[in-house]
Design a protein around this motif. Structure first.
Motif, mmCIF file in Angstrom:
data_model
loop_
_atom_site.group_PDB
_atom_site.id
_atom_site.type_symbol
_atom_site.label_atom_id
_atom_site.label_comp_id
_atom_site.label_asym_id
_atom_site.label_seq_id
_atom_site.Cartn_x
_atom_site.Cartn_y
_atom_site.Cartn_z
ATOM 1 N N PHE A 229 48.700 28.069 59.130
ATOM 2 C CA PHE A 229 47.789 28.375 60.227
ATOM 3 C C PHE A 229 47.136 29.720 59.990
ATOM 4 C CE2 PHE A 229 51.848 30.130 61.603
ATOM 5 C CZ PHE A 229 51.500 31.421 61.949
ATOM 6 N N LYS A 230 46.097 29.978 60.788
ATOM 7 C CA LYS A 230 45.395 31.259 60.763
ATOM 8 C C LYS A 230 44.971 31.582 62.183
ATOM 9 C CE LYS A 230 42.381 31.833 57.515
ATOM 10 N NZ LYS A 230 41.159 31.791 56.697
ATOM 11 N N VAL A 231 45.259 32.815 62.627
ATOM 12 C CA VAL A 231 44.799 33.301 63.930
ATOM 13 C C VAL A 231 44.057 34.608 63.689
ATOM 14 C CG1 VAL A 231 46.632 32.171 65.248
ATOM 15 C CG2 VAL A 231 46.986 34.490 64.416
ATOM 16 N N ALA A 232 43.129 34.934 64.574
ATOM 17 C CA ALA A 232 42.334 36.149 64.388
ATOM 18 C C ALA A 232 41.908 36.699 65.738
ATOM 19 C CB ALA A 232 41.108 35.857 63.520
ATOM 20 N N GLY A 233 41.659 37.996 65.757
ATOM 21 C CA GLY A 233 41.164 38.645 66.965
ATOM 22 C C GLY A 233 40.530 39.977 66.618
ATOM 23 N N ARG A 234 39.682 40.437 67.504
ATOM 24 C CA ARG A 234 38.984 41.714 67.322
ATOM 25 C C ARG A 234 39.599 42.782 68.211
ATOM 26 N NH1 ARG A 234 36.126 37.574 66.255
ATOM 27 N NH2 ARG A 234 34.522 37.552 64.659
ATOM 28 N N ILE A 235 39.800 43.946 67.636
ATOM 29 C CA ILE A 235 40.391 45.078 68.347
ATOM 30 C C ILE A 235 39.391 46.223 68.307
ATOM 31 C CG2 ILE A 235 42.305 46.723 68.381
ATOM 32 C CD1 ILE A 235 44.030 44.479 67.142
ATOM 33 N N ALA A 236 39.148 46.825 69.455
ATOM 34 C CA ALA A 236 38.139 47.881 69.581
ATOM 35 C C ALA A 236 38.679 49.228 69.126
ATOM 36 C CB ALA A 236 37.630 47.953 71.023
ATOM 37 N N LYS A 237 39.091 49.270 67.881
ATOM 38 C CA LYS A 237 39.551 50.491 67.209
ATOM 39 C C LYS A 237 39.174 50.379 65.741
ATOM 40 C CE LYS A 237 41.648 52.492 70.666
ATOM 41 N NZ LYS A 237 41.305 53.801 71.166
ATOM 42 N N PRO A 238 39.050 51.519 65.052
ATOM 43 C CA PRO A 238 38.712 51.467 63.626
ATOM 44 C C PRO A 238 39.848 50.881 62.783
ATOM 45 C CG PRO A 238 38.838 53.756 64.432
ATOM 46 C CD PRO A 238 39.132 52.865 65.580
ATOM 47 N N VAL A 239 39.474 50.349 61.628
ATOM 48 C CA VAL A 239 40.432 49.701 60.725
ATOM 49 C C VAL A 239 41.634 50.591 60.437
ATOM 50 C CG1 VAL A 239 40.762 48.880 58.355
ATOM 51 C CG2 VAL A 239 38.770 48.149 59.642
ATOM 52 N N SER A 240 41.416 51.851 60.116
ATOM 53 C CA SER A 240 42.532 52.721 59.739
ATOM 54 C C SER A 240 43.562 52.844 60.861
ATOM 55 C CB SER A 240 42.033 54.109 59.329
ATOM 56 O OG SER A 240 41.346 54.713 60.403
ATOM 57 N N GLU A 241 43.116 52.879 62.092
ATOM 58 C CA GLU A 241 44.021 52.989 63.237
ATOM 59 C C GLU A 241 44.793 51.679 63.465
ATOM 60 O OE1 GLU A 241 43.509 54.267 67.885
ATOM 61 O OE2 GLU A 241 42.045 55.057 66.431
ATOM 62 N N VAL A 242 44.114 50.566 63.332
ATOM 63 C CA VAL A 242 44.758 49.262 63.514
ATOM 64 C C VAL A 242 45.765 49.010 62.389
ATOM 65 C CG1 VAL A 242 44.370 46.772 63.677
ATOM 66 C CG2 VAL A 242 42.757 48.360 64.756
#
Length: 152
Positions: free
Chosen positions: A5-18
């Protein structure tokens, strides 16, 4: 039929922080590993993750880490029984910068045996990783531990 499976989502923070919120055990323990995480995710390491809903620390083998881009892990497959199934599945997390400084996090898992138990385990982990993405988003964007008290 290959069980994956694959799940995905967007987080309102920069890549380095996530990315850092996943590889740092102190941060991971704040929103995901409700029983705690021990060990930083670095290529070749074996760390432990503990969850209140599945008591007992799980060893997690860190196969590959590419800073701010990708994490590949292996851990014991669970087929719904009290014990592990005797083989590992592979989890791949990717981190991609998207619009307005946000990060697209994609988590995939594969490697279950094509059995009823494997199907049950894949569904359970798909649910778990979806919850993890939701908890990560709420923690990073609002400082709320979504999993606190959720399971017990």
């Amino acid at each position: 039929m290959e069980l994956k499976f694959k799940v995905a989502g967007r987080i309102a923070k920069p890549v380095s922080e996530v990315f850092e919120a996943v590889v740092d055990p102190a941060q991971l323990s704040r929103y995901f590993t409700t029983g705690g995480a021990k060990g930083r995710l670095e290529t070749g390491a074996t760390v432990t993750w503990d969850f209140h809903d599945f008591p007992g620390a799980f060893p997690v083998k860190v196969i590959d880490v590419v800073k701010d881009r990708k994490i590949v892990l292996q851990w014991a497959a669970n087929e719904g029984a009290a014990e592990t199934a005797g083989y590992d599945t592979t989890v791949t997390m990717t981190f991609e910068p998207v619009d307005n400084g946000r990060t697209l996090v994609t988590i995939s898992e594969e490697g279950w045996r094509e059995t009823a138990g494997g199907l049950k385990g894949s569904y359970s982990n798909c649910e778990g990783w979806t919850g993890a993405l939701c908890a990560m988003k709420v923690w990073l964007e609002h400082g709320i531990n979504l999993r606190e008290g959720f399971y017990k």
